[in-house]
Design a protein around this motif. Structure first.
Motif, PDB file in Angstrom:
ATOM      1  N   MET A   1     -14.047  65.647  53.995  1.00  0.00           N
ATOM      2  CA  MET A   1     -13.459  64.964  52.866  1.00  0.00           C
ATOM      3  C   MET A   1     -13.874  63.490  52.878  1.00  0.00           C
ATOM      4  O   MET A   1     -13.810  62.820  53.892  1.00  0.00           O
ATOM      5  CB  MET A   1     -11.932  65.075  52.948  1.00  0.00           C
ATOM      6  N   VAL A   2     -14.324  62.997  51.735  1.00  0.00           N
ATOM      7  CA  VAL A   2     -14.752  61.614  51.605  1.00  0.00           C
ATOM      8  C   VAL A   2     -13.525  60.709  51.571  1.00  0.00           C
ATOM      9  O   VAL A   2     -12.564  60.964  50.846  1.00  0.00           O
ATOM     10  CB  VAL A   2     -15.594  61.412  50.322  1.00  0.00           C
ATOM     11  N   GLN A   3     -13.589  59.667  52.370  1.00  0.00           N
ATOM     12  CA  GLN A   3     -12.518  58.675  52.402  1.00  0.00           C
ATOM     13  C   GLN A   3     -12.492  57.927  51.076  1.00  0.00           C
ATOM     14  O   GLN A   3     -13.534  57.629  50.504  1.00  0.00           O
ATOM     15  CB  GLN A   3     -12.764  57.708  53.552  1.00  0.00           C
ATOM     16  N   LYS A   4     -11.327  57.636  50.575  1.00  0.00           N
ATOM     17  CA  LYS A   4     -11.186  56.862  49.346  1.00  0.00           C
ATOM     18  C   LYS A   4     -10.806  55.429  49.687  1.00  0.00           C
ATOM     19  O   LYS A   4     -10.028  55.190  50.599  1.00  0.00           O
ATOM     20  CB  LYS A   4     -10.105  57.471  48.438  1.00  0.00           C
ATOM     21  N   ALA A   5     -11.348  54.507  48.952  1.00  0.00           N
ATOM     22  CA  ALA A   5     -10.990  53.100  49.104  1.00  0.00           C
ATOM     23  C   ALA A   5     -10.149  52.706  47.898  1.00  0.00           C
ATOM     24  O   ALA A   5     -10.313  53.249  46.805  1.00  0.00           O
ATOM     25  CB  ALA A   5     -12.240  52.236  49.165  1.00  0.00           C
ATOM     26  N   SER A   6      -9.274  51.747  48.090  1.00  0.00           N
ATOM     27  CA  SER A   6      -8.445  51.276  46.985  1.00  0.00           C
ATOM     28  C   SER A   6      -9.310  50.530  45.971  1.00  0.00           C
ATOM     29  O   SER A   6     -10.393  50.035  46.281  1.00  0.00           O
ATOM     30  CB  SER A   6      -7.352  50.352  47.511  1.00  0.00           C
ATOM     31  N   THR A   7      -8.791  50.439  44.767  1.00  0.00           N
ATOM     32  CA  THR A   7      -9.466  49.662  43.732  1.00  0.00           C
ATOM     33  C   THR A   7      -9.573  48.202  44.166  1.00  0.00           C
ATOM     34  O   THR A   7     -10.587  47.548  43.914  1.00  0.00           O
ATOM     35  CB  THR A   7      -8.698  49.772  42.400  1.00  0.00           C
ATOM     36  N   THR A   8      -8.553  47.717  44.852  1.00  0.00           N
ATOM     37  CA  THR A   8      -8.587  46.336  45.345  1.00  0.00           C
ATOM     38  C   THR A   8      -9.794  46.126  46.249  1.00  0.00           C
ATOM     39  O   THR A   8     -10.556  45.175  46.081  1.00  0.00           O
ATOM     40  CB  THR A   8      -7.289  46.006  46.117  1.00  0.00           C
ATOM     41  N   ALA A  61     -23.758  47.781  48.462  1.00  0.00           N
ATOM     42  CA  ALA A  61     -23.923  48.714  47.344  1.00  0.00           C
ATOM     43  C   ALA A  61     -23.913  50.158  47.841  1.00  0.00           C
ATOM     44  O   ALA A  61     -23.307  51.035  47.208  1.00  0.00           O
ATOM     45  CB  ALA A  61     -25.222  48.413  46.594  1.00  0.00           C
ATOM     46  N   GLU A  62     -24.564  50.412  48.956  1.00  0.00           N
ATOM     47  CA  GLU A  62     -24.556  51.771  49.524  1.00  0.00           C
ATOM     48  C   GLU A  62     -23.142  52.203  49.895  1.00  0.00           C
ATOM     49  O   GLU A  62     -22.763  53.352  49.677  1.00  0.00           O
ATOM     50  CB  GLU A  62     -25.464  51.842  50.748  1.00  0.00           C
ATOM     51  N   ARG A  63     -22.351  51.275  50.427  1.00  0.00           N
ATOM     52  CA  ARG A  63     -20.963  51.591  50.785  1.00  0.00           C
ATOM     53  C   ARG A  63     -20.137  51.868  49.538  1.00  0.00           C
ATOM     54  O   ARG A  63     -19.340  52.801  49.493  1.00  0.00           O
ATOM     55  CB  ARG A  63     -20.357  50.449  51.613  1.00  0.00           C
ATOM     56  N   LEU A  64     -20.331  51.068  48.492  1.00  0.00           N
ATOM     57  CA  LEU A  64     -19.628  51.315  47.233  1.00  0.00           C
ATOM     58  C   LEU A  64     -19.996  52.676  46.658  1.00  0.00           C
ATOM     59  O   LEU A  64     -19.134  53.423  46.202  1.00  0.00           O
ATOM     60  CB  LEU A  64     -19.957  50.216  46.213  1.00  0.00           C
ATOM     61  N   PHE A  65     -21.277  52.995  46.694  1.00  0.00           N
ATOM     62  CA  PHE A  65     -21.737  54.272  46.154  1.00  0.00           C
ATOM     63  C   PHE A  65     -21.128  55.434  46.934  1.00  0.00           C
ATOM     64  O   PHE A  65     -20.828  56.477  46.359  1.00  0.00           O
ATOM     65  CB  PHE A  65     -23.272  54.330  46.163  1.00  0.00           C
ATOM     66  N   TYR A  66     -20.915  55.262  48.222  1.00  0.00           N
ATOM     67  CA  TYR A  66     -20.249  56.273  49.042  1.00  0.00           C
ATOM     68  C   TYR A  66     -18.858  56.583  48.478  1.00  0.00           C
ATOM     69  O   TYR A  66     -18.401  57.714  48.512  1.00  0.00           O
ATOM     70  CB  TYR A  66     -20.145  55.790  50.493  1.00  0.00           C
ATOM     71  N   PHE A  67     -18.216  55.539  47.937  1.00  0.00           N
ATOM     72  CA  PHE A  67     -16.881  55.702  47.353  1.00  0.00           C
ATOM     73  C   PHE A  67     -16.949  56.116  45.879  1.00  0.00           C
ATOM     74  O   PHE A  67     -15.943  56.062  45.166  1.00  0.00           O
ATOM     75  CB  PHE A  67     -16.085  54.392  47.464  1.00  0.00           C
ATOM     76  N   ASP A  68     -18.130  56.497  45.404  1.00  0.00           N
ATOM     77  CA  ASP A  68     -18.326  56.878  43.994  1.00  0.00           C
ATOM     78  C   ASP A  68     -18.042  55.727  43.039  1.00  0.00           C
ATOM     79  O   ASP A  68     -17.526  55.927  41.944  1.00  0.00           O
ATOM     80  CB  ASP A  68     -17.495  58.111  43.611  1.00  0.00           C
ATOM     81  N   VAL A  69     -18.367  54.526  43.453  1.00  0.00           N
ATOM     82  CA  VAL A  69     -18.216  53.325  42.629  1.00  0.00           C
ATOM     83  C   VAL A  69     -19.614  52.778  42.358  1.00  0.00           C
ATOM     84  O   VAL A  69     -20.424  52.643  43.280  1.00  0.00           O
ATOM     85  CB  VAL A  69     -17.346  52.265  43.340  1.00  0.00           C
ATOM     86  N   VAL A  70     -19.894  52.483  41.097  1.00  0.00           N
ATOM     87  CA  VAL A  70     -21.192  51.936  40.739  1.00  0.00           C
ATOM     88  C   VAL A  70     -21.203  50.441  41.065  1.00  0.00           C
ATOM     89  O   VAL A  70     -20.353  49.690  40.573  1.00  0.00           O
ATOM     90  CB  VAL A  70     -21.491  52.156  39.239  1.00  0.00           C
ATOM     91  N   PRO A  71     -22.136  50.005  41.901  1.00  0.00           N
ATOM     92  CA  PRO A  71     -22.221  48.581  42.243  1.00  0.00           C
ATOM     93  C   PRO A  71     -22.629  47.748  41.029  1.00  0.00           C
ATOM     94  O   PRO A  71     -23.410  48.191  40.191  1.00  0.00           O
ATOM     95  CB  PRO A  71     -23.309  48.525  43.312  1.00  0.00           C
ATOM     96  N   THR A  72     -22.119  46.547  40.965  1.00  0.00           N
ATOM     97  CA  THR A  72     -22.494  45.639  39.886  1.00  0.00           C
ATOM     98  C   THR A  72     -23.969  45.258  40.004  1.00  0.00           C
ATOM     99  O   THR A  72     -24.538  45.267  41.108  1.00  0.00           O
ATOM    100  CB  THR A  72     -21.615  44.372  39.894  1.00  0.00           C
TER     101      THR A  72
END
Length: 141
Positions: A1-8, A61-72
């Protein structure tokens, strides 16, 4: 299971990406524009710092992408002009801001139990402190 990070945490990380893109462009242009006494050595230092900063942007950016977040892809405002002293002053301030942001990200990641993000930013923080030390040393501070 992929760890989720908070929006913050992911918002803070995207601020870090914007900052890393900013300074990588800023330092590279300063590398090109540096003129005057000792400018060759300082220009090379700007180039080396620019490359390190781009690598930071990539890792975050790679870490953000891991969380399914598109880097700016939008950098913070870039300031390149002036003499070498002005460039170093602007850059030292940018590094101080990065140090503060990265300490906050480390604290947030720790509170969320995200040791991978914490470790990533601890490593980047050490390099940012090195850049700050280099800039302030060149300024005679």
């Amino acid at each position: 299971m992929v760890q989720k990070a908070s929006t913050t945490l992911t918002d803070m990380m995207n601020k870090a990406v914007a900052r890393e893109i900013q300074v990588s462009v800023q330092y590279m242009w300063q590398h090109v524009m540096a003129k005057g006494l000792n400018s060759a050595e300082i220009a090379d230092m700007f180039e080396d710092a620019a490359i390190e900063e781009m690598k930071h942007a990539e890792k975050i950016a790679e870490r953000l992408f891991y969380f399914d977040v598109v880097p700016t892809t939008k950098p913070n405002p870039i300031e390149v002009g002036g003499d070498v002293k002005h460039m170093l002053e602007v850059d030292a301030k940018a590094e101080e801001e990065a140090i503060d942001l990265y300490k906050a990200i480390i604290k947030q990641a720790e509170s969320e139990g995200d040791s991978t993000t914490r470790l990533l930013f601890e490593q980047i923080l050490a390099e940012e402190e090195k850049h700050h030390d280099t800039f302030t040393t060149l300024l005679g501070k």
